[in-house]
Write a protein that holds these residues in place. Structure first.
Motif, PDB file in Angstrom:
ATOM      1  N   VAL A 116      51.985  55.840  48.313  1.00 56.99           N
ATOM      2  CA  VAL A 116      51.649  54.476  47.886  1.00 56.99           C
ATOM      3  C   VAL A 116      50.261  54.088  48.393  1.00 56.99           C
ATOM      4  CG1 VAL A 116      52.267  52.040  48.164  1.00 56.99           C
ATOM      5  CG2 VAL A 116      54.042  53.734  47.674  1.00 56.99           C
ATOM      6  N   PHE A 117      49.980  54.435  49.633  1.00 60.78           N
ATOM      7  CA  PHE A 117      48.669  54.139  50.210  1.00 60.78           C
ATOM      8  C   PHE A 117      47.554  54.859  49.459  1.00 60.78           C
ATOM      9  CE2 PHE A 117      45.487  55.757  53.371  1.00 60.78           C
ATOM     10  CZ  PHE A 117      44.735  54.587  53.455  1.00 60.78           C
ATOM     11  N   HIS A 118      47.709  56.153  49.244  1.00 61.40           N
ATOM     12  CA  HIS A 118      46.660  56.935  48.588  1.00 61.40           C
ATOM     13  C   HIS A 118      46.343  56.409  47.189  1.00 61.40           C
ATOM     14  CE1 HIS A 118      47.751  60.661  51.227  1.00 61.40           C
ATOM     15  NE2 HIS A 118      46.868  59.886  51.828  1.00 61.40           N
ATOM     16  N   VAL A 119      47.384  56.206  46.381  1.00 59.99           N
ATOM     17  CA  VAL A 119      47.157  55.791  44.995  1.00 59.99           C
ATOM     18  C   VAL A 119      46.653  54.351  44.935  1.00 59.99           C
ATOM     19  CG1 VAL A 119      48.151  55.590  42.695  1.00 59.99           C
ATOM     20  CG2 VAL A 119      48.952  57.403  44.222  1.00 59.99           C
ATOM     21  N   SER A 120      47.264  53.475  45.721  1.00 60.52           N
ATOM     22  CA  SER A 120      46.845  52.071  45.706  1.00 60.52           C
ATOM     23  C   SER A 120      45.394  51.933  46.165  1.00 60.52           C
ATOM     24  CB  SER A 120      47.749  51.236  46.618  1.00 60.52           C
ATOM     25  OG  SER A 120      49.075  51.252  46.162  1.00 60.52           O
ATOM     26  N   ARG A 121      45.025  52.660  47.202  1.00 56.87           N
ATOM     27  CA  ARG A 121      43.645  52.591  47.696  1.00 56.87           C
ATOM     28  C   ARG A 121      42.663  53.057  46.640  1.00 56.87           C
ATOM     29  NH1 ARG A 121      41.982  56.388  52.672  1.00 56.87           N
ATOM     30  NH2 ARG A 121      42.564  57.936  51.083  1.00 56.87           N
ATOM     31  N   ALA A 122      42.941  54.205  46.012  1.00 48.15           N
ATOM     32  CA  ALA A 122      42.033  54.753  45.008  1.00 48.15           C
ATOM     33  C   ALA A 122      41.871  53.805  43.823  1.00 48.15           C
ATOM     34  CB  ALA A 122      42.540  56.115  44.538  1.00 48.15           C
ATOM     35  N   VAL A 123      42.979  53.205  43.379  1.00 51.04           N
ATOM     36  CA  VAL A 123      42.916  52.305  42.228  1.00 51.04           C
ATOM     37  C   VAL A 123      42.283  50.968  42.615  1.00 51.04           C
ATOM     38  CG1 VAL A 123      44.305  51.001  40.565  1.00 51.04           C
ATOM     39  CG2 VAL A 123      44.861  53.401  41.053  1.00 51.04           C
ATOM     40  N   ALA A 124      42.678  50.421  43.758  1.00 51.73           N
ATOM     41  CA  ALA A 124      42.153  49.113  44.183  1.00 51.73           C
ATOM     42  C   ALA A 124      40.643  49.145  44.374  1.00 51.73           C
ATOM     43  CB  ALA A 124      42.847  48.665  45.465  1.00 51.73           C
ATOM     44  N   ARG A 125      40.127  50.247  44.872  1.00 48.77           N
ATOM     45  CA  ARG A 125      38.678  50.361  45.060  1.00 48.77           C
ATOM     46  C   ARG A 125      37.933  50.186  43.738  1.00 48.77           C
ATOM     47  NH1 ARG A 125      38.446  55.663  49.090  1.00 48.77           N
ATOM     48  NH2 ARG A 125      38.518  54.500  51.061  1.00 48.77           N
ATOM     49  N   ARG A 126      38.582  50.580  42.656  1.00 47.28           N
ATOM     50  CA  ARG A 126      37.955  50.450  41.342  1.00 47.28           C
ATOM     51  C   ARG A 126      38.236  49.084  40.713  1.00 47.28           C
ATOM     52  NH1 ARG A 126      38.916  55.605  42.675  1.00 47.28           N
ATOM     53  NH2 ARG A 126      37.557  57.237  41.823  1.00 47.28           N
ATOM     54  N   MET A 127      39.375  48.493  41.064  1.00 47.06           N
ATOM     55  CA  MET A 127      39.701  47.170  40.541  1.00 47.06           C
ATOM     56  C   MET A 127      38.824  46.079  41.148  1.00 47.06           C
ATOM     57  SD  MET A 127      43.887  47.104  40.440  1.00 47.06           S
ATOM     58  CE  MET A 127      44.824  47.854  39.101  1.00 47.06           C
ATOM     59  N   VAL A 128      38.491  46.205  42.417  1.00 44.58           N
ATOM     60  CA  VAL A 128      37.754  45.151  43.126  1.00 44.58           C
ATOM     61  C   VAL A 128      36.442  44.761  42.438  1.00 44.58           C
ATOM     62  CG1 VAL A 128      36.487  44.623  45.252  1.00 44.58           C
ATOM     63  CG2 VAL A 128      38.832  45.484  45.370  1.00 44.58           C
ATOM     64  N   THR A 164      52.002  46.914  50.714  1.00 37.84           N
ATOM     65  CA  THR A 164      51.692  46.289  49.425  1.00 37.84           C
ATOM     66  C   THR A 164      51.439  44.797  49.585  1.00 37.84           C
ATOM     67  OG1 THR A 164      53.016  47.961  48.271  1.00 37.84           O
ATOM     68  CG2 THR A 164      52.503  45.935  47.061  1.00 37.84           C
ATOM     69  N   LYS A 165      52.222  44.139  50.436  1.00 34.00           N
ATOM     70  CA  LYS A 165      52.014  42.707  50.672  1.00 34.00           C
ATOM     71  C   LYS A 165      50.677  42.453  51.374  1.00 34.00           C
ATOM     72  CE  LYS A 165      56.857  41.219  50.833  1.00 34.00           C
ATOM     73  NZ  LYS A 165      57.884  40.525  51.634  1.00 34.00           N
ATOM     74  N   CYS A 166      50.347  43.274  52.359  1.00 36.17           N
ATOM     75  CA  CYS A 166      49.051  43.133  53.051  1.00 36.17           C
ATOM     76  C   CYS A 166      47.902  43.378  52.081  1.00 36.17           C
ATOM     77  CB  CYS A 166      48.968  44.099  54.226  1.00 36.17           C
ATOM     78  SG  CYS A 166      50.037  43.690  55.616  1.00 36.17           S
ATOM     79  N   LEU A 167      48.059  44.372  51.228  1.00 38.97           N
ATOM     80  CA  LEU A 167      47.040  44.655  50.215  1.00 38.97           C
ATOM     81  C   LEU A 167      46.873  43.451  49.299  1.00 38.97           C
ATOM     82  CD1 LEU A 167      45.158  46.890  49.039  1.00 38.97           C
ATOM     83  CD2 LEU A 167      47.055  47.496  47.511  1.00 38.97           C
ATOM     84  N   GLY A 168      47.994  42.835  48.925  1.00 42.99           N
ATOM     85  CA  GLY A 168      47.945  41.660  48.062  1.00 42.99           C
ATOM     86  C   GLY A 168      47.194  40.512  48.702  1.00 42.99           C
ATOM     87  N   LEU A 169      47.367  40.336  50.007  1.00 36.11           N
ATOM     88  CA  LEU A 169      46.661  39.273  50.707  1.00 36.11           C
ATOM     89  C   LEU A 169      45.156  39.533  50.705  1.00 36.11           C
ATOM     90  CD1 LEU A 169      46.706  36.706  52.432  1.00 36.11           C
ATOM     91  CD2 LEU A 169      47.075  38.179  54.441  1.00 36.11           C
ATOM     92  N   GLU A 170      44.785  40.779  50.944  1.00 36.07           N
ATOM     93  CA  GLU A 170      43.367  41.122  50.999  1.00 36.07           C
ATOM     94  C   GLU A 170      42.692  41.057  49.634  1.00 36.07           C
ATOM     95  OE1 GLU A 170      43.051  44.929  52.872  1.00 36.07           O
ATOM     96  OE2 GLU A 170      43.810  44.214  54.804  1.00 36.07           O
ATOM     97  N   LEU A 171      43.440  41.377  48.591  1.00 36.84           N
ATOM     98  CA  LEU A 171      42.841  41.454  47.256  1.00 36.84           C
ATOM     99  C   LEU A 171      42.978  40.175  46.442  1.00 36.84           C
ATOM    100  CD1 LEU A 171      43.872  45.063  46.123  1.00 36.84           C
ATOM    101  CD2 LEU A 171      41.820  44.326  47.341  1.00 36.84           C
ATOM    102  N   ALA A 172      43.669  39.192  46.983  1.00 44.49           N
ATOM    103  CA  ALA A 172      43.848  37.937  46.247  1.00 44.49           C
ATOM    104  C   ALA A 172      42.511  37.309  45.869  1.00 44.49           C
ATOM    105  CB  ALA A 172      44.683  36.957  47.072  1.00 44.49           C
ATOM    106  N   GLN A 173      41.533  37.411  46.756  1.00 42.62           N
ATOM    107  CA  GLN A 173      40.221  36.830  46.483  1.00 42.62           C
ATOM    108  C   GLN A 173      39.515  37.511  45.310  1.00 42.62           C
ATOM    109  OE1 GLN A 173      37.859  37.418  50.002  1.00 42.62           O
ATOM    110  NE2 GLN A 173      38.082  39.650  49.962  1.00 42.62           N
ATOM    111  N   ASP A 174      39.990  38.693  44.958  1.00 40.57           N
ATOM    112  CA  ASP A 174      39.420  39.432  43.832  1.00 40.57           C
ATOM    113  C   ASP A 174      40.294  39.342  42.584  1.00 40.57           C
ATOM    114  OD1 ASP A 174      37.092  40.569  45.214  1.00 40.57           O
ATOM    115  OD2 ASP A 174      38.594  41.646  46.391  1.00 40.57           O
ATOM    116  N   ASN A 175      41.247  38.410  42.603  1.00 39.96           N
ATOM    117  CA  ASN A 175      42.120  38.179  41.451  1.00 39.96           C
ATOM    118  C   ASN A 175      42.976  39.405  41.122  1.00 39.96           C
ATOM    119  OD1 ASN A 175      43.129  36.452  39.405  1.00 39.96           O
ATOM    120  ND2 ASN A 175      41.846  37.468  37.880  1.00 39.96           N
ATOM    121  N   ILE A 176      43.351  40.149  42.158  1.00 41.58           N
ATOM    122  CA  ILE A 176      44.220  41.314  41.993  1.00 41.58           C
ATOM    123  C   ILE A 176      45.553  40.994  42.649  1.00 41.58           C
ATOM    124  CG2 ILE A 176      44.559  43.754  42.546  1.00 41.58           C
ATOM    125  CD1 ILE A 176      41.430  43.901  42.730  1.00 41.58           C
ATOM    126  N   ARG A 177      46.618  41.070  41.878  1.00 43.53           N
ATOM    127  CA  ARG A 177      47.942  40.720  42.374  1.00 43.53           C
ATOM    128  C   ARG A 177      48.715  41.974  42.776  1.00 43.53           C
ATOM    129  NH1 ARG A 177      51.227  39.250  39.083  1.00 43.53           N
ATOM    130  NH2 ARG A 177      50.247  39.913  37.124  1.00 43.53           N
TER     131      ARG A 177
END
Length: 258
Positions: A116-128, A164-177
Protein backbone atom coordinates in the motif's frame (compact mmCIF):
# COMPACT_ATOMS: atom_id res chain seq x y z
CA UNK A 1 -20.53 7.53 -10.44
CA UNK A 2 -18.92 10.02 -12.83
CA UNK A 3 -15.59 8.27 -13.34
CA UNK A 4 -15.83 8.67 -17.12
CA UNK A 5 -12.64 9.71 -18.89
CA UNK A 6 -10.57 8.85 -15.84
CA UNK A 7 -7.73 6.36 -15.42
CA UNK A 8 -7.98 3.94 -12.49
CA UNK A 9 -5.13 1.77 -11.21
CA UNK A 10 -6.39 -1.28 -9.29
CA UNK A 11 -3.97 -3.59 -7.49
CA UNK A 12 -4.82 -7.20 -6.74
CA UNK A 13 -7.03 -7.13 -9.82
CA UNK A 14 -6.63 -10.76 -10.90
CA UNK A 15 -9.41 -12.10 -8.66
CA UNK A 16 -11.85 -11.46 -5.85
CA UNK A 17 -12.49 -7.91 -4.69
CA UNK A 18 -9.81 -6.44 -6.96
CA UNK A 19 -11.42 -7.92 -10.07
CA UNK A 20 -14.86 -6.73 -8.92
CA UNK A 21 -13.54 -3.19 -8.40
CA UNK A 22 -12.01 -3.20 -11.87
CA UNK A 23 -15.32 -4.36 -13.41
CA UNK A 24 -17.34 -1.65 -11.69
CA UNK A 25 -14.92 1.17 -12.47
CA UNK A 26 -14.57 -0.02 -16.07
CA UNK A 27 -18.12 1.20 -16.69
CA UNK A 28 -16.58 4.64 -17.08
CA UNK A 29 -12.85 4.63 -16.43
CA UNK A 30 -9.84 3.19 -18.22
CA UNK A 31 -8.47 0.36 -16.08
CA UNK A 32 -4.83 -0.37 -15.29
CA UNK A 33 -5.11 -3.82 -13.72
CA UNK A 34 -2.10 -4.74 -11.60
CA UNK A 35 -1.34 -8.10 -10.04
CA UNK A 36 1.43 -10.65 -9.68
CA UNK A 37 -0.84 -13.37 -11.14
CA UNK A 38 -0.48 -13.14 -14.89
CA UNK A 39 -3.17 -15.63 -15.94
CA UNK A 40 -5.99 -14.11 -13.92
CA UNK A 41 -4.91 -10.64 -14.95
CA UNK A 42 -4.98 -11.50 -18.65
CA UNK A 43 -8.44 -13.05 -18.29
CA UNK A 44 -9.83 -9.96 -16.55
CA UNK A 45 -8.43 -7.55 -19.12
CA UNK A 46 -9.78 -9.66 -21.98
CA UNK A 47 -13.22 -9.62 -20.32
CA UNK A 48 -13.18 -5.84 -19.84
CA UNK A 49 -12.15 -5.27 -23.45
CA UNK A 50 -14.89 -7.59 -24.71
CA UNK A 51 -17.37 -5.39 -22.84
CA UNK A 52 -16.04 -2.38 -24.70
CA UNK A 53 -13.83 -1.04 -21.95
CA UNK A 54 -10.31 0.28 -22.12
CA UNK A 55 -8.01 -1.86 -19.99
CA UNK A 56 -4.41 -2.99 -19.77
CA UNK A 57 -2.60 -5.56 -17.63
CA UNK A 58 0.49 -4.74 -15.61
CA UNK A 59 2.37 -7.45 -13.70
CA UNK A 60 4.19 -6.36 -10.59
CA UNK A 61 4.95 -7.37 -7.03
CA UNK A 62 3.65 -4.52 -4.87
CA UNK A 63 6.23 -5.34 -2.20
CA UNK A 64 9.00 -4.35 -4.66
CA UNK A 65 9.21 -0.56 -4.75
CA UNK A 66 11.33 -0.44 -7.91
CA UNK A 67 8.86 -2.66 -9.76
CA UNK A 68 5.97 -0.51 -8.59
CA UNK A 69 7.66 2.67 -9.75
CA UNK A 70 8.27 1.19 -13.21
CA UNK A 71 4.68 0.04 -13.54
CA UNK A 72 3.16 3.34 -12.41
CA UNK A 73 5.33 5.14 -14.94
CA UNK A 74 4.21 2.68 -17.64
CA UNK A 75 0.53 3.15 -16.74
CA UNK A 76 0.76 6.92 -17.13
CA UNK A 77 2.66 6.55 -20.39
CA UNK A 78 0.21 4.05 -21.91
CA UNK A 79 -3.17 5.07 -20.48
CA UNK A 80 -2.67 8.59 -19.19
CA UNK A 81 -2.45 10.32 -15.81
CA UNK A 82 -3.79 8.19 -12.95
CA UNK A 83 -6.90 9.78 -11.41
CA UNK A 84 -7.92 6.88 -9.17
CA UNK A 85 -5.92 4.36 -7.16
CA UNK A 86 -7.50 1.40 -5.39
CA UNK A 87 -5.18 -0.70 -3.23
CA UNK A 88 -6.64 -4.20 -3.03
CA UNK A 89 -3.65 -6.57 -3.21
CA UNK A 90 -3.39 -8.60 -0.03
CA UNK A 91 -2.42 -11.93 1.51
CA UNK A 92 -3.62 -13.85 4.56
CA UNK A 93 -1.53 -16.10 6.80
CA UNK A 94 -3.65 -17.73 9.52
CA UNK A 95 -2.13 -19.10 12.74
CA UNK A 96 -2.09 -18.43 16.48
CA UNK A 97 0.18 -15.48 17.21
CA UNK A 98 2.67 -17.67 19.06
CA UNK A 99 2.88 -20.00 16.06
CA UNK A 100 3.39 -17.37 13.36
CA UNK A 101 6.75 -17.69 11.65
CA UNK A 102 9.03 -14.81 10.79
CA UNK A 103 8.14 -15.45 7.14
CA UNK A 104 4.41 -15.30 7.87
CA UNK A 105 4.80 -11.89 9.48
CA UNK A 106 7.23 -10.53 6.90
CA UNK A 107 5.24 -11.65 3.86
CA UNK A 108 1.96 -10.37 5.28
CA UNK A 109 3.34 -6.90 5.97
CA UNK A 110 5.32 -6.85 2.70
CA UNK A 111 2.12 -7.10 0.66
CA UNK A 112 -0.61 -5.66 2.90
CA UNK A 113 1.31 -2.72 4.30
CA UNK A 114 4.49 -2.07 2.31
CA UNK A 115 2.54 -2.69 -0.89
CA UNK A 116 0.00 0.00 0.00
CA UNK A 117 2.84 2.36 0.86
CA UNK A 118 4.80 1.70 -2.34
CA UNK A 119 1.88 2.09 -4.73
CA UNK A 120 0.25 5.01 -2.91
CA UNK A 121 3.55 6.90 -2.74
CA UNK A 122 4.32 6.39 -6.43
CA UNK A 123 0.83 7.48 -7.51
CA UNK A 124 0.47 10.35 -5.03
CA UNK A 125 3.75 11.88 -6.16
CA UNK A 126 2.21 12.23 -9.60
CA UNK A 127 -1.21 13.36 -8.37
CA UNK A 128 0.17 16.23 -6.27
CA UNK A 129 1.34 18.44 -9.17
CA UNK A 130 -2.04 17.89 -10.84
CA UNK A 131 -3.84 18.73 -7.58
CA UNK A 132 -6.43 16.04 -8.16
CA UNK A 133 -7.04 12.40 -7.34
CA UNK A 134 -8.76 9.78 -5.20
CA UNK A 135 -7.14 6.89 -3.36
CA UNK A 136 -8.98 4.05 -1.65
CA UNK A 137 -7.30 1.29 0.34
CA UNK A 138 -9.28 -1.89 0.85
CA UNK A 139 -8.60 -2.80 4.47
CA UNK A 140 -10.55 -5.14 6.73
CA UNK A 141 -12.88 -4.97 9.71
CA UNK A 142 -10.20 -7.11 11.37
CA UNK A 143 -8.11 -3.93 11.59
CA UNK A 144 -10.46 -2.57 14.24
CA UNK A 145 -11.76 -5.68 15.97
CA UNK A 146 -9.45 -8.49 17.18
CA UNK A 147 -9.71 -11.80 15.36
CA UNK A 148 -8.48 -15.20 16.49
CA UNK A 149 -5.48 -16.52 14.52
CA UNK A 150 -5.33 -13.35 12.41
CA UNK A 151 -2.77 -11.27 14.33
CA UNK A 152 -0.46 -10.66 11.37
CA UNK A 153 -3.29 -9.90 8.95
CA UNK A 154 -5.14 -7.65 11.39
CA UNK A 155 -2.00 -5.73 12.35
CA UNK A 156 -0.99 -5.25 8.72
CA UNK A 157 -4.45 -3.96 7.80
CA UNK A 158 -4.51 -1.62 10.80
CA UNK A 159 -1.17 -0.20 9.68
CA UNK A 160 -2.28 0.35 6.09
CA UNK A 161 -5.53 1.91 7.30
CA UNK A 162 -3.73 4.48 9.44
CA UNK A 163 -1.20 5.13 6.69
CA UNK A 164 -4.02 5.91 4.28
CA UNK A 165 -5.65 8.30 6.75
CA UNK A 166 -2.34 10.10 7.38
CA UNK A 167 -1.79 10.33 3.64
CA UNK A 168 -5.27 11.81 3.29
CA UNK A 169 -4.47 14.48 5.85
CA UNK A 170 -1.26 15.44 4.08
CA UNK A 171 -2.79 15.47 0.61
CA UNK A 172 -6.02 17.28 1.45
CA UNK A 173 -4.39 20.60 0.57
CA UNK A 174 -3.82 19.21 -2.92
CA UNK A 175 -7.46 18.19 -3.36
CA UNK A 176 -6.56 14.49 -3.19
CA UNK A 177 -8.92 12.35 -1.14
CA UNK A 178 -7.79 9.17 0.63
CA UNK A 179 -10.30 6.74 2.15
CA UNK A 180 -10.53 3.16 3.36
CA UNK A 181 -13.16 0.50 2.68
CA UNK A 182 -13.07 -2.27 5.30
CA UNK A 183 -14.90 -5.44 4.27
CA UNK A 184 -15.94 -8.18 6.62
CA UNK A 185 -16.30 -11.78 5.47
CA UNK A 186 -16.61 -11.69 1.69
CA UNK A 187 -17.13 -14.60 -0.68
CA UNK A 188 -13.66 -14.71 -2.25
CA UNK A 189 -11.00 -17.41 -2.73
CA UNK A 190 -9.25 -16.04 0.39
CA UNK A 191 -12.42 -16.49 2.47
CA UNK A 192 -13.18 -19.96 1.10
CA UNK A 193 -9.66 -21.11 1.97
CA UNK A 194 -10.64 -20.70 5.65
CA UNK A 195 -13.65 -23.00 5.46
CA UNK A 196 -13.44 -26.57 6.75
CA UNK A 197 -16.29 -27.85 4.57
CA UNK A 198 -19.24 -26.84 2.39
CA UNK A 199 -20.97 -25.33 5.43
CA UNK A 200 -18.27 -22.69 5.87
CA UNK A 201 -20.46 -19.77 4.85
CA UNK A 202 -23.21 -20.70 7.28
CA UNK A 203 -20.67 -20.99 10.10
CA UNK A 204 -19.32 -17.51 9.40
CA UNK A 205 -22.80 -15.99 9.25
CA UNK A 206 -23.84 -17.67 12.51
CA UNK A 207 -20.72 -16.64 14.41
CA UNK A 208 -18.73 -18.55 16.98
CA UNK A 209 -18.79 -17.64 20.70
CA UNK A 210 -15.67 -19.71 21.39
CA UNK A 211 -13.81 -17.69 18.76
CA UNK A 212 -15.28 -14.40 20.01
CA UNK A 213 -16.96 -13.88 16.65
CA UNK A 214 -20.45 -12.38 16.63
CA UNK A 215 -21.61 -13.45 13.19
CA UNK A 216 -23.28 -11.26 10.56
CA UNK A 217 -26.56 -9.52 11.48
CA UNK A 218 -27.59 -9.15 7.83
CA UNK A 219 -27.39 -12.96 7.55
CA UNK A 220 -25.31 -13.10 4.40
CA UNK A 221 -21.71 -12.90 3.26
CA UNK A 222 -20.69 -9.88 1.25
CA UNK A 223 -20.01 -10.41 -2.41
CA UNK A 224 -16.97 -8.79 -4.04
CA UNK A 225 -19.42 -6.53 -5.90
CA UNK A 226 -20.79 -5.22 -2.58
CA UNK A 227 -17.32 -4.00 -1.67
CA UNK A 228 -16.64 -2.71 -5.17
CA UNK A 229 -19.74 -0.52 -5.13
CA UNK A 230 -18.57 1.14 -1.91
CA UNK A 231 -15.18 1.78 -3.50
CA UNK A 232 -16.81 3.21 -6.61
CA UNK A 233 -18.76 5.68 -4.51
CA UNK A 234 -15.72 6.88 -2.58
CA UNK A 235 -13.62 7.50 -5.70
CA UNK A 236 -16.45 9.32 -7.44
CA UNK A 237 -17.32 13.01 -7.40
CA UNK A 238 -20.37 12.15 -5.28
CA UNK A 239 -17.94 11.66 -2.39
CA UNK A 240 -16.00 14.83 -3.10
CA UNK A 241 -16.22 16.02 0.53
CA UNK A 242 -15.23 12.69 2.10
CA UNK A 243 -11.63 11.96 3.03
CA UNK A 244 -9.81 10.01 5.77
CA UNK A 245 -12.96 7.92 6.26
CA UNK A 246 -13.04 4.19 7.01
CA UNK A 247 -16.24 2.65 5.60
CA UNK A 248 -17.07 -0.78 7.02
CA UNK A 249 -18.85 -3.13 4.60
CA UNK A 250 -19.44 -6.12 6.87
CA UNK A 251 -23.17 -6.61 7.24
CA UNK A 252 -22.97 -5.33 10.82
CA UNK A 253 -20.50 -8.00 11.95
CA UNK A 254 -18.59 -5.57 14.15
CA UNK A 255 -21.75 -3.89 15.46
CA UNK A 256 -20.47 -0.53 14.29
CA UNK A 257 -17.55 -0.72 16.74
CA UNK A 258 -15.08 0.82 14.30
Amino acid sequence: MRTTQKVALVTGAAQGIGAAVARVLAEGASIAALDIQGEGLASLVAELRERGGRAAAFRADVSDSASVERVVEAVERELGPIDILVNVAGVLRVAPAVSLTDEDWTVTFAVNTLGVFHVSRAVARRMVPRRSGAIVTVGSNAAGVPRMQMAAYSASKAASTMFTKCLGLELAQDNIRCNVVSPGSTDTPMQRALWADEHGAQAVIAGSPESFRLGIPLRRLATPADVAEAVAFLVSDRARHITMHDLYVDGGATLGAN
